[in-house]
Write an enzyme that holds these catalytic residues in place. Structure first.
Site, PDB file in Angstrom:
ATOM      1  N   ARG A 141     -21.242  85.735 -35.389  1.00 53.66           N
ATOM      2  CA  ARG A 141     -20.186  86.724 -35.896  1.00 53.66           C
ATOM      3  C   ARG A 141     -20.135  86.692 -37.469  1.00 53.66           C
ATOM      4  O   ARG A 141     -19.814  85.987 -37.976  1.00 53.66           O
ATOM      5  CB  ARG A 141     -18.953  86.678 -35.248  1.00 53.66           C
ATOM      6  N   TYR A 164      -9.233  93.751 -24.125  1.00 52.63           N
ATOM      7  CA  TYR A 164      -9.290  93.793 -25.369  1.00 52.63           C
ATOM      8  C   TYR A 164     -10.313  94.541 -26.145  1.00 52.63           C
ATOM      9  O   TYR A 164     -10.308  95.308 -26.800  1.00 52.63           O
ATOM     10  CB  TYR A 164      -9.095  92.328 -26.221  1.00 52.63           C
ATOM     11  N   LYS A 188     -10.240  98.302 -27.428  1.00 49.60           N
ATOM     12  CA  LYS A 188     -10.464  98.695 -28.527  1.00 49.60           C
ATOM     13  C   LYS A 188     -11.733  99.782 -28.499  1.00 49.60           C
ATOM     14  O   LYS A 188     -11.539 100.597 -29.587  1.00 49.60           O
ATOM     15  CB  LYS A 188     -10.671  97.612 -29.515  1.00 49.60           C
ATOM     16  N   PRO A 200     -18.533  85.042 -28.613  1.00 53.49           N
ATOM     17  CA  PRO A 200     -19.833  85.288 -29.267  1.00 53.49           C
ATOM     18  C   PRO A 200     -20.208  83.942 -29.851  1.00 53.49           C
ATOM     19  O   PRO A 200     -19.649  83.043 -30.347  1.00 53.49           O
ATOM     20  CB  PRO A 200     -19.107  86.107 -30.140  1.00 53.49           C
TER      21      PRO A 200
END
Length: 312
Positions: A278, A146, A150, A275
């Site tokens: 964010r 992903y 992207k 993560p």
């Protein structure tokens, strides 16, 4: 000015269905394209009888010939549960889907918007994340299909812009939530609400101190449309997200409180490459698009909880 003919790929998905609905209200003609891997006809069934709405079952991995003025390329599973289910297919959707939609846009001279993602920043080493940050991404991990898919799509968009003068727009979407989220998409808002409403333990990965920013879907849709309406010389990328920052534990406790649930919080190991922080820097969106999210977390959660109650 004549109404536009607009293609929304992934149009039966969570964000796509809200975008189709909004554009129809503006009087536009909408072609909603979806292969229904994560999208659902239920998300757009209330639009089916609209004379300017057309639903097309199609996979963006395969080319398609259409005549349109604008393209919103939203097609791609966006939750780890779904995009890791068939990681090769996810990469194909991002890369071949981008190529096919860019080819279509070039042929019909349409403006095309790419729904990119905050995942292009990976597990960021700067905070908050600005558009000029190149990211900290694992190229061969569980999330790479992903994240890198992207990132490659963004590369293709900018190469088509440079090589063919194509009118492109690139937005990086941060965590978005609201009605029509898939109840089993594995993302934190839908997970917590479903668990709270069904009396299950709330599953928190890691220590729960990792942070996220949550943007209500109506705010995001306005950002997408305002980006599409920019002049050709402004391509982005632009962050779209709510800069309000919450720990996962704060979200869990808020959901328990708002649902009056007796659920307990349980902790599990943090997934690979998840993560730690964010949060978007939205200075460019504010300056160029005059965009600022207005829906506060509690207000958005209330609407989302009401929606999920109808699913149970």
């Amino acid at each position: 000015m004549a109404n536009k003919r607009i293609l929304v790929t992934g149009g039966a998905g969570f964000i796509g269905s809200h975008l189709c609905e909004y554009l129809l209200k503006q009087g536009e003609e909408i072609l909603c394209l979806d292969n229904f891997f994560t999208g659902s006809k239920d998300n757009v069934k209330h639009l089916m009888k609209h004379p300017k709405f057309e639903l097309i079952r199609h996979d963006v991995v395969e080319p398609i010939l259409l005549e349109v003025d604008q393209i919103y390329n939203l097609a791609c599973p966006a939750s780890p549960v779904h995009y890791q289910y068939n990681s090769i297919k996810t990469a194909k959707t991002s890369i071949l889907g981008a190529l096919n939609m860019l080819g279509l846009a070039k042929r019909v001279k349409a403006t095309i918007l790419q729904a990119s993602t905050s995942e292009v920043y990976g597990d960021p080493l700067i905070h908050p994340q600005r558009e000029d940050y190149w990211g900290n991404v694992n190229p061969n991990g569980l999330r790479s299909c992903y994240d890198e898919g992207k990132r490659c799509a963004e590369t293709l968009f900018f190469d088509y812009h440079r090589q063919h003068a194509l009118n492109i727009k690139v937005v990086r979407i941060f965590n978005t939530y609201g009605p029509r989220m898939h109840p089993q998409d594995g993302r934190v808002v839908s997970n917590f609400i479903m668990q709270a409403l069904t009396g299950q333990d709330i599953t928190v990965y890691g220590n729960g101190l990792q942070t996220r920013s949550f943007c209500y879907v109506d705010d995001l849709v306005m950002g997408l449309v305002q980006m599409m309406d920019q002049s050709a010389d402004f391509t982005g990328p632009v962050n779209l997200g709510n800069p309000g920052e919450f720990t996962i534990l704060e979200l869990a406790n808020k959901v328990i409180e708002m649902t009056s649930s007796k659920s307990k919080i349980t902790f599990r190991p943090l997934p690979q490459d998840d993560p730690v922080q964010r949060r978007p820097d939205i200075s460019i969106a504010t300056e160029k698009l005059n965009w600022n999210p207005s829906v506060q977390l509690e207000e958005g959660l209330k609407k989302t909880i009401e929606y999920f109650k109808t699913m149970i």
